[in-house]
Every structure is written in C-alpha cells, then in structure tokens.
Design a protein around this motif. Sequence first.
Motif, mmCIF file in Angstrom:
data_model
loop_
_atom_site.group_PDB
_atom_site.id
_atom_site.type_symbol
_atom_site.label_atom_id
_atom_site.label_comp_id
_atom_site.label_asym_id
_atom_site.label_seq_id
_atom_site.Cartn_x
_atom_site.Cartn_y
_atom_site.Cartn_z
ATOM 1 N N PHE A 91 10.160 7.084 -0.570
ATOM 2 C CA PHE A 91 10.343 5.900 -1.410
ATOM 3 C C PHE A 91 10.741 4.694 -0.561
ATOM 4 N N VAL A 92 11.625 4.898 0.413
ATOM 5 C CA VAL A 92 12.049 3.794 1.301
ATOM 6 C C VAL A 92 10.856 3.238 2.069
ATOM 7 N N VAL A 93 10.018 4.134 2.581
ATOM 8 C CA VAL A 93 8.830 3.688 3.313
ATOM 9 C C VAL A 93 7.888 2.920 2.385
ATOM 10 N N ALA A 94 7.669 3.456 1.182
ATOM 11 C CA ALA A 94 6.792 2.790 0.221
ATOM 12 C C ALA A 94 7.341 1.420 -0.161
ATOM 13 N N TYR A 95 8.647 1.333 -0.344
ATOM 14 C CA TYR A 95 9.276 0.058 -0.708
ATOM 15 C C TYR A 95 9.105 -0.970 0.418
ATOM 16 N N PHE A 96 9.256 -0.526 1.652
ATOM 17 C CA PHE A 96 9.059 -1.435 2.793
ATOM 18 C C PHE A 96 7.628 -1.960 2.834
ATOM 19 N N ILE A 97 6.662 -1.066 2.660
ATOM 20 C CA ILE A 97 5.254 -1.473 2.692
ATOM 21 C C ILE A 97 4.948 -2.432 1.552
ATOM 22 N N TYR A 98 5.522 -2.159 0.370
ATOM 23 C CA TYR A 98 5.261 -3.006 -0.786
ATOM 24 C C TYR A 98 5.868 -4.397 -0.607
ATOM 25 N N LYS A 99 7.113 -4.450 -0.134
ATOM 26 C CA LYS A 99 7.789 -5.731 0.013
ATOM 27 C C LYS A 99 7.180 -6.572 1.134
ATOM 28 N N SER A 100 6.843 -5.922 2.251
ATOM 29 C CA SER A 100 6.290 -6.655 3.397
ATOM 30 C C SER A 100 4.802 -6.932 3.232
ATOM 31 N N LYS A 101 4.205 -6.338 2.185
ATOM 32 C CA LYS A 101 2.768 -6.499 1.923
ATOM 33 C C LYS A 101 1.944 -6.142 3.149
ATOM 34 N N SER A 102 2.398 -5.132 3.855
ATOM 35 C CA SER A 102 1.691 -4.655 5.039
ATOM 36 C C SER A 102 1.025 -3.334 4.716
ATOM 37 N N GLY A 103 -0.088 -3.080 5.362
ATOM 38 C CA GLY A 103 -0.808 -1.835 5.126
ATOM 39 C C GLY A 103 -1.742 -1.938 3.938
ATOM 40 N N ASP A 104 -2.672 -1.037 3.914
ATOM 41 C CA ASP A 104 -3.648 -0.996 2.833
ATOM 42 C C ASP A 104 -3.033 -0.331 1.600
ATOM 43 N N LYS A 105 -3.604 -0.642 0.423
ATOM 44 C CA LYS A 105 -3.082 -0.074 -0.822
ATOM 45 C C LYS A 105 -3.196 1.441 -0.852
ATOM 46 N N SER A 106 -4.242 1.965 -0.210
ATOM 47 C CA SER A 106 -4.418 3.414 -0.211
ATOM 48 C C SER A 106 -3.238 4.109 0.454
ATOM 49 N N LEU A 107 -2.670 3.497 1.517
ATOM 50 C CA LEU A 107 -1.490 4.054 2.181
ATOM 51 C C LEU A 107 -0.282 4.008 1.255
ATOM 52 N N LEU A 108 -0.101 2.899 0.563
ATOM 53 C CA LEU A 108 1.019 2.756 -0.366
ATOM 54 C C LEU A 108 0.918 3.781 -1.485
ATOM 55 N N TYR A 109 -0.277 3.950 -2.028
ATOM 56 C CA TYR A 109 -0.460 4.893 -3.133
ATOM 57 C C TYR A 109 -0.218 6.336 -2.687
ATOM 58 N N LEU A 110 -0.628 6.664 -1.465
ATOM 59 C CA LEU A 110 -0.406 8.017 -0.965
ATOM 60 C C LEU A 110 1.089 8.301 -0.827
ATOM 61 N N ILE A 111 1.833 7.336 -0.289
ATOM 62 C CA ILE A 111 3.276 7.552 -0.083
ATOM 63 C C ILE A 111 3.993 7.625 -1.434
ATOM 64 N N ILE A 112 3.580 6.779 -2.377
ATOM 65 C CA ILE A 112 4.168 6.873 -3.726
ATOM 66 C C ILE A 112 3.850 8.227 -4.338
ATOM 67 N N GLY A 113 2.638 8.715 -4.067
ATOM 68 C CA GLY A 113 2.277 10.051 -4.541
ATOM 69 C C GLY A 113 3.190 11.123 -3.977
ATOM 70 N N LEU A 114 3.575 10.977 -2.690
ATOM 71 C CA LEU A 114 4.522 11.921 -2.091
ATOM 72 C C LEU A 114 5.896 11.820 -2.751
ATOM 73 N N VAL A 115 6.297 10.591 -3.084
ATOM 74 C CA VAL A 115 7.579 10.401 -3.779
ATOM 75 C C VAL A 115 7.580 11.171 -5.097
ATOM 76 N N LEU A 116 6.519 10.962 -5.865
ATOM 77 C CA LEU A 116 6.428 11.620 -7.172
ATOM 78 C C LEU A 116 6.328 13.137 -7.025
#
Length: 795
Positions: free
Chosen positions: A377-402
Amino acid sequence: MNENQNDFQKEFNSFSEKIDSLIKQQLEFKTEISELRNEIQLLKKSEIKDVNVSSNANTLVTSPSLQTANSAKAETILEANAKAKAEQILSQIKQQPPKIQVPKPPKVKSDIEKFIGENLANKVGIIITVIGVAIGAKYAIDHDLISPLTRIILGYLVGLGLMGFAIKLKTKYENFSAVLLSGAIAILYFITFAAYSFYGLFPQLLAFLMMVCFTLFTVLSAIKYNKQIIAHLGLVGAYLVPFLLSDGSGQIGILFSYMVIINVGILIVSVLRDWKPLLYSSFAFSWLIYASWFFNKYNSITDFNLAILFSTLFFIIFYASSIVYKIRMKEKLSPGDTIIMISNAFIFYAFGFGMLTQKSSQELLGLFTLANGVVHFVVAYFIYKSKSGDKSLLYLIIGLVLTFITIAIPVQLNGNWVTLLWIAEALMLFWIGRSKGITGYEVISYFVITIAFFSAIQEWGNYYDTYSNLIPVNNITPIFNVNFLTSILFTIILGFIYYVHKKFNSILTDKNKSYFSIVNVVIPLLFVVSIYFTFSNEINCYFSQKFASSLLKEKSVDGYFTSNYNYDINNEKTIWNFCYTMLFLSIISFVNLKKIKSSKLGILNILLNAFISLIFLIGGLFALSELRDTYITQSLSKFYNRDLFNILIRYVSYLFFGILMYSNFVYSKSEIIKRNLTVVFDIFLITSLLWIMSSELLNIFDLMKVTGSYKLWLSILWGIFSLTLIGVGIIQKKKHIRVMAISIFIITLLKLFLYDIIDLSTIAKTIAFISLGVLLLIISFLYNKYKEILFNDKI
C-alpha cells in the motif's frame, strides 16, 4: 537478383504492349467516326440536290430542314456509340491493371559459424575458465600444495591480469573484452570470499568493503560497456563461488551477506538499464539458495532472526529492482515483470508464514499478513501521489494490497466474518474492474468470489453441526441465527455483483464473446444456489435438532439401556425438503417465464424439474409410505405421538408436486424454449399420474387394512387408466397418447399373466380377466368407431 530483374522486365514489356494495342484500337475508332461524318456530309449534299429537282413548293421548304435534323441525329448517335465503346475499353483497363511484382530482396543467410566463433565461444570459454580456476584452486587447497596466502595472491593476480587484458582489448574488440572483464570480476569475487570465509586473512569489514568495490566496479563497467553480459557473468556468476569453495562450515550469514552485496549491484544496474534476464537470473539464484538452506538446515530456535532478516532484504531488493526502472521510464509492465513481482511477494510471505508457524507465533500470522499488504500500500500510495510509473504497475501493486488483505481475513478471523469480508471485497474488486475498465481487478474478483462461495459452504457445514441435545446452549433457533443472517447478506452481495455485471460492459467481452456468456451464467447460478441453501439449511437444521432431541433411553430388564429415536422426524425432513425444492424450482420457472425469458435457463430449469419430480416419485413416496406404516402400527407410541399428520402430509406434497408439473406444462407451451416439448411433457405427466395413482391405491388399501388383492386392483387400475388415455388421445387427436395407452395396457396384460395370476384366487382371476377383457373390447370398439379420424390425424 538478375532473375528477378528479368521477370520484372518481361512484365513491364507485356504491359507496354497492351497499352499500345489499346491506343491503336482507340485511333481506329476515331478514324471510323471521321469516315462516318464524311458520309453524312455526302448524304446532306445528295438530299439537297433531290430537293431542288422536286416541284412541290412545300417540300422545297421543309425537306432541307428535316434532312438536316435527321443528319444531326444520326451523327449524334454515332458519336455516342463510339464514345461508349471507348469508355468500355478504358474501364476494362482499369478493372484489370497489370500485375507488377516488385522483386523481394534475397534473404540473407545467417552465418552460424560467425555467431559461434564471435559470440558464443567467448562466453562459454570464460565460464569454463572460471570454473577451471575454481576447481584448480580447490584441488590445491585440499592437498595443501600452496599456502593459503599464496593461493589468495595468485588468485588476485589471475583476476587482475585478466581484467587488464580485457581493458586493453576494449578499443578494438569490445564484445570479447566485455566477456573477459566479467570473468575477471567473478574471479575477484570468489578470491575475496575465500580469503575471508575460509582462511580469515581479511577482517570482516575489509572483505565487505572490497566486495562493495567489486560490485560498484561491475556496475560501472556494465553501464560503460552497455553490455548485459558483464553483469551476468560478473554478478550472477559470482553466486557459484560459495558452492565451489564450500567446506561445509555452514557460515550461512556470510553467504547471505555476500548474496546481498551482489543483489545490491543488480539493483543499481536495474535503476539505469532494463536488463530483465539479469534480474530473472539473480532472482532465481537467490531464492533457490535461500530455499535450499531453509528446508534443509533452518532451525527455528537459533536461525529465526537471521532467516527473517535476509528474506526481508532479498524481498526489498528484488521489489525495488522490479519497479524502479519502470517508475523512472514510465514503462508498462511486461508479463515477466508481473510474474517476478507476484512471485517475490508470495515467496517472501510463504517463508515468513512458515517461520512464524514453526516459532509457534500463531497470533502474529494475521499481523504479518496485514504488514505485507501495508508495504504494498505504501508503494502504491507513493506511485499514485508522485504520478510516476504506468497505471498497470499501480493496479498490480493495489492488487497485491487487496490480495494480502484477503489472506489476512481467514488468517486472523474465523467463522462468518471471513465469508462476508471476502464477498464484500469481491464486490469492490468487481465494481472497480467493470466501472473503471481495469480487467486485472475483474479477473481477481472471480477468484475471490470462488473462495468466498466455498467458504460459505464450509461455514454452512460447520455451523449447523454444532447443536446437541446434551448442550442446549449450542442449539440453533431457526431463521433467527447468525448463519442465516450471513447467508442472506452473502446472497444480497452476489445479487449486487450481478447487477454491476449487467449495468457495465466489460473490456473482456469485446475480446471474447464467450466470456460474457460464462459470467452471465455463473454469477446468477451462484446467486440462486446461495438462496436455495440459505433456507434449505434452516429446514434441515430444524428437523435435525428435533431428531436429536427425540432421544429417549429405556432401561431393560437386564439393566441395559436402549436408545430410541423418533425416525418419523427424518421422513418428515425428507418430505419437507422435497416440498421446498419443488416450490423453489417452480418459483424460478415462473420468474424466468415472466421476467427473464432465458432459453438456456429454461432448459436447465426443465431438466431440474424433471429430475426432482423423478426423485420425489422414488424417494418421496417411499418416505410417505414409511410415515403411513408407523401411523397404522403406532410403533413406539408410548414414547412418540403418531397422529393423522403422517397421512395428511402426503397430500401437502402432492400440492407442491402439482405446482411443479404445472410449471413444466407452461414451459412446454412457451416460445422461450423454442422447441416443441408437448410430447415429452405428456409422456412424463402420464407416467407420474399412473405412479401416484398406484401409490394412492396401495395407501388406501393399507389404511383399510385390505391385504392380498392389491395386485388385482393395480391391474384393473392400469387398465382403466389406459382406456381413459385412449379416450383422451381420440378427443385431442394425439397419437402419442394413444400409443402410450396401448403400451400401458400391454404391460398390464404381461403383469397379469406373468405375475398376478400366480397368487390370485379363482374369483380374483375371473374378475381380472373379465375386467381387462371388457376394457380391451371397449378399446377395440373405439378404434373401429373413430378409425377415419385416428388414421388421418397427424402425430
């Protein structure tokens, strides 16, 4: 190449000749048009002369103008015909353009010899060289041929000499130089490792600093050369060193520290270069070495801290190595990246879970699982706030959180909470996946739905088996209990999931139409099954508790106790389950007929209706006969009351059976099924009626305590029934009903001659034969009377 040019020249010449021919034809048409014009002019002149000779004044006035009009008309027609013909020829040219084949460049044959000599040979050579040096060094060590200090000095000289030679060749032979340099680095790695680990020539801090320097040098060299091979042979190849030089001392902390240094180097490289094979190799080596030690040498008492420390370091390094370059370059995840990230997360979790389990720290398992989710979740939050990385990476990490939250639910909780939280999470994932078009979430939701459904089934079994007549507190109040509430909420959430499915289109549907069909069936099916078992469990629980409470112990003369149960309760449970199931299927039938109007659901519904009807005719009627027998005999009446309800319940079940049969009748007439099921329904209805009527006849005879003549009366009943069917078949002009009536009558006759006649008295035989004979004569009369109608109608 020359052959291709010749072919092209031939095609071009052919096309040129065709164009010349068409131009020539066009010139000929133009000449013909000119000749026709000249002829028209001559006709004009000759007509004028004829007109001047004519004595008719009117003709002198009108003939020239008329002739001029005719001439102009002829000229126009000729020009139009010529023009049409020319356009036809041009259209043919356009429709059949000449085929010009552009010659393909000849394929360049790959030079396998060049690939082996320039590329493959040097890599294999350096690997063999490093292995040879390691084997030679081990031999020298084992046989004390040279002192430890000399061994280390010679090893460094070999490594540094090979490195210098590689640097010298860089300008002219860069690829070859890169391979030599990687081999030199690997040699320096394992010499340093040996000097510290086996001989104690270096203190720990110095050995560590030297390896850090080698790692930095390897990283810089790989980047400078821009050659992945340097990193491969220099870093990943260094993993072989401890095993080549191992003396079985078991200094696992040193080995893992050594591996961490190598992996840090790989992390630095991954920041600047997207060299996936390097990451894959180091990932595989690291976790395989760790797993080998864990399953063979790990001791939960002495090695727990060391194991959790290095597994965490490996996890963090490979996690960072997988995502840093992707974040920096905003690249999309490849399938390989996805596999590495998911594998790394679950390998680390599996080792941690195993360590905590062996440590008997069960209370920390849920916290550890949740902590994994928090990290992602911390990694996903960093990517979301910094708007860095592709959405597919963000979605995968959120998937790991869930995913880890999902796992934490059963690890930390138990009972109905697990099922409810899982199905709630499935709804959230499905809604996000559908409404936002994120297919990954939608796919994950299907797994969570499946897990939640099986969890619900498990809880149904566990919860409803807790009652006991010895422990009244464990008894369950029907309807007003926690499991019924859980089941209702579970079913409602499944209904919401189906609502979302119908409201939002799926991206997966556009790619695969069959996907939509599967989801469109599976989710409603789970919904219907959940509703059914929600109430079915309550019925079973009520009667099971009632049966358990009916236990009575009777003391015999010899002092032993005999246990007695009221087995009528089990038969009542069977009948009420049949009634509920028939009512449930009838409701589904009418909902489909009036609202859903699904052909596939209709077919499934009819099959289930027929199956339950058949099971009721077999098992249900048997349970009813058991209840009748206990009512007649009044067995165990001193313990249990055998009242008239044992008989009346039969007619209650017939009512529900009739409703189910009516739903099948409506289906047979409906256009939803798109098939004519009238014949099938009639056959099934006739069979069911005869079955129930026969059972009722036996029921009446038993209640009236009439014995010995049921065979005769069954035969008479069947004969009357077949005669009635003949009449119905004639009136409705249905041949299949008449054929079935005759079939029943034939069976009746066979029963009479092969079975009934053995035990019947003379009077009974007389009655049977006369009755069936008369019935047969009536049937024959009906066929003769209505033969014109019978043999002209259609089946």
